[in-house]
Scaffold this motif. Structure first.
Motif, PDB file in Angstrom:
ATOM      1  N   ILE A 157       0.856  -1.181   0.000  1.00  0.00           N
ATOM      2  CA  ILE A 157       0.000   0.000   0.000  1.00  0.00           C
ATOM      3  C   ILE A 157       0.900   1.242   0.000  1.00  0.00           C
ATOM      4  O   ILE A 157       1.826   1.334   0.801  1.00  0.00           O
ATOM      5  CB  ILE A 157      -0.935   0.044   1.229  1.00  0.00           C
ATOM      6  N   THR A 158       0.634   2.174  -0.901  1.00  0.00           N
ATOM      7  CA  THR A 158       1.368   3.435  -0.913  1.00  0.00           C
ATOM      8  C   THR A 158       0.630   4.406  -0.013  1.00  0.00           C
ATOM      9  O   THR A 158      -0.406   4.962  -0.385  1.00  0.00           O
ATOM     10  CB  THR A 158       1.481   4.002  -2.340  1.00  0.00           C
ATOM     11  N   TRP A 159       1.136   4.585   1.204  1.00  0.00           N
ATOM     12  CA  TRP A 159       0.431   5.361   2.218  1.00  0.00           C
ATOM     13  C   TRP A 159       0.427   6.853   1.880  1.00  0.00           C
ATOM     14  O   TRP A 159       1.268   7.341   1.141  1.00  0.00           O
ATOM     15  CB  TRP A 159       1.046   5.119   3.598  1.00  0.00           C
ATOM     16  N   SER A 160      -0.576   7.552   2.435  1.00  0.00           N
ATOM     17  CA  SER A 160      -0.734   9.004   2.254  1.00  0.00           C
ATOM     18  C   SER A 160      -0.961   9.365   0.788  1.00  0.00           C
ATOM     19  O   SER A 160      -0.466  10.391   0.312  1.00  0.00           O
ATOM     20  CB  SER A 160       0.482   9.749   2.810  1.00  0.00           C
ATOM     21  N   THR A 161      -1.717   8.539   0.080  1.00  0.00           N
ATOM     22  CA  THR A 161      -2.092   8.819  -1.296  1.00  0.00           C
ATOM     23  C   THR A 161      -3.609   8.628  -1.442  1.00  0.00           C
ATOM     24  O   THR A 161      -4.247   7.988  -0.599  1.00  0.00           O
ATOM     25  CB  THR A 161      -1.376   7.881  -2.283  1.00  0.00           C
ATOM     26  N   PRO A 162      -4.205   9.150  -2.513  1.00  0.00           N
ATOM     27  CA  PRO A 162      -5.658   9.009  -2.712  1.00  0.00           C
ATOM     28  C   PRO A 162      -6.106   7.599  -3.073  1.00  0.00           C
ATOM     29  O   PRO A 162      -7.304   7.366  -3.235  1.00  0.00           O
ATOM     30  CB  PRO A 162      -5.941   9.980  -3.873  1.00  0.00           C
ATOM     31  N   THR A 163      -5.169   6.657  -3.198  1.00  0.00           N
ATOM     32  CA  THR A 163      -5.526   5.292  -3.612  1.00  0.00           C
ATOM     33  C   THR A 163      -5.555   4.298  -2.453  1.00  0.00           C
ATOM     34  O   THR A 163      -5.790   3.110  -2.672  1.00  0.00           O
ATOM     35  CB  THR A 163      -4.524   4.783  -4.667  1.00  0.00           C
ATOM     36  N   VAL A 164      -5.328   4.777  -1.239  1.00  0.00           N
ATOM     37  CA  VAL A 164      -5.199   3.856  -0.102  1.00  0.00           C
ATOM     38  C   VAL A 164      -6.466   3.037   0.118  1.00  0.00           C
ATOM     39  O   VAL A 164      -6.403   1.806   0.299  1.00  0.00           O
ATOM     40  CB  VAL A 164      -4.822   4.631   1.173  1.00  0.00           C
ATOM     41  N   LEU A 165      -7.622   3.675   0.109  1.00  0.00           N
ATOM     42  CA  LEU A 165      -8.873   2.945   0.366  1.00  0.00           C
ATOM     43  C   LEU A 165      -9.113   1.884  -0.696  1.00  0.00           C
ATOM     44  O   LEU A 165      -9.386   0.720  -0.368  1.00  0.00           O
ATOM     45  CB  LEU A 165     -10.055   3.913   0.423  1.00  0.00           C
ATOM     46  N   GLN A 166      -9.019   2.274  -1.963  1.00  0.00           N
ATOM     47  CA  GLN A 166      -9.293   1.320  -3.030  1.00  0.00           C
ATOM     48  C   GLN A 166      -8.272   0.185  -3.033  1.00  0.00           C
ATOM     49  O   GLN A 166      -8.624  -0.972  -3.276  1.00  0.00           O
ATOM     50  CB  GLN A 166      -9.312   2.047  -4.375  1.00  0.00           C
ATOM     51  N   THR A 168      -6.728  -0.991  -0.454  1.00  0.00           N
ATOM     52  CA  THR A 168      -7.040  -1.848   0.694  1.00  0.00           C
ATOM     53  C   THR A 168      -8.247  -2.724   0.402  1.00  0.00           C
ATOM     54  O   THR A 168      -8.256  -3.916   0.745  1.00  0.00           O
ATOM     55  CB  THR A 168      -7.278  -0.990   1.940  1.00  0.00           C
ATOM     56  N   LEU A 169      -9.263  -2.154  -0.225  1.00  0.00           N
ATOM     57  CA  LEU A 169     -10.427  -2.967  -0.617  1.00  0.00           C
ATOM     58  C   LEU A 169     -10.006  -4.080  -1.576  1.00  0.00           C
ATOM     59  O   LEU A 169     -10.523  -5.198  -1.510  1.00  0.00           O
ATOM     60  CB  LEU A 169     -11.494  -2.077  -1.258  1.00  0.00           C
TER      61      LEU A 169
END
Length: 215
Positions: A157-166, A168-169
């Motif tokens: 997971i690339t933390w502190s980015t807008p893609t974290v939620l997706q 993780t899902l």
């Protein structure tokens, strides 16, 4: 029958409230003193909501375990975050919390819209789902919960980015797990975030609901 709180563990991640070391983006706009003051307010809010949630509470400090402080040991067991990055630290803390408990939920400490009701909803969603996530308006998440330790959810997971939620899902789906979702909330990172939240409080005082703001 009263809820068996020993089977519900709430993990709270906080940064030690040290001048010049918290809310650096907020400090860039408002200065270190005000940033620290705001962070202390957010900590107080988080503490109040946590105390109103029926669960055992595990408090994880970023750097050192402060004792005594505003988090009484009668209500919070105190620990130190461990791991090379945020994902590793969360995996370690949730693994510790799930030792002997059926459900664990982890939160941060800078979400002014977080309520005890949302925390209770998170635990309730774990009755029907393997995981629960609280989406953040910036594309991350402010809450994650699970019934079994699952370190793989935090890997790649690339933390502190807008893609974290997706992302993780996607990890949850790859594991074959189900996930319940909570209301979307926003955190406080900048002066604009704080001003928007304060404006929402003022609107609520005039009978209107605070808006869900976005960065």
């Amino acid at each position: 029958m009263a809820e068996d709180t020993s089977q519900r563990r709430l993990v709270i991640f906080i940064k030690n409230p040290v001048y010049g070391r918290v809310k650096t983006r907020l400090a860039a706009d408002l200065g270190n003193e005000q940033a620290l003051s705001i962070y202390r307010q957010l900590l107080a809010h988080t503490r109040t909501q946590a105390l109103a949630c029926a669960a055992e509470r595990l408090l994880f400090y970023s750097d050192t375990i402060d004792e005594p402080d505003e988090w009484p040991v009668a209500f919070f067991s105190k620990h130190l975050q461990q791991g090379s990055d945020l994902g590793a630290r969360m995996a370690h803390a949730l693994g510790q919390a799930l030792a002997g408990a059926e459900r664990a939920v982890l939160i941060g400490s800078d979400i002014p819209g977080l309520t005890a009701g949302i925390l209770t909803q998170a635990f309730d969603l774990l009755d029907a789902h393997d995981f629960v996530l609280g989406p953040a308006a910036d594309g991350g998440y402010y809450l994650i919960g699970m019934r079994q330790p699952a370190a793989a959810v935090f890997e790649n997971i690339t933390w502190s980015t807008p893609t974290v939620l997706q992302a993780t899902l996607g990890r949850i789906q790859a594991l074959g797990g189900s996930c319940g979702l909570l209301p979307t909330l926003s955190d406080i990172d900048t002066a604009a975030d704080w001003q928007a939240w304060q404006a929402g409080i003022n609107e609520a005082g005039r009978g209107q609901s605070p808006p869900v703001y976005r960065d």
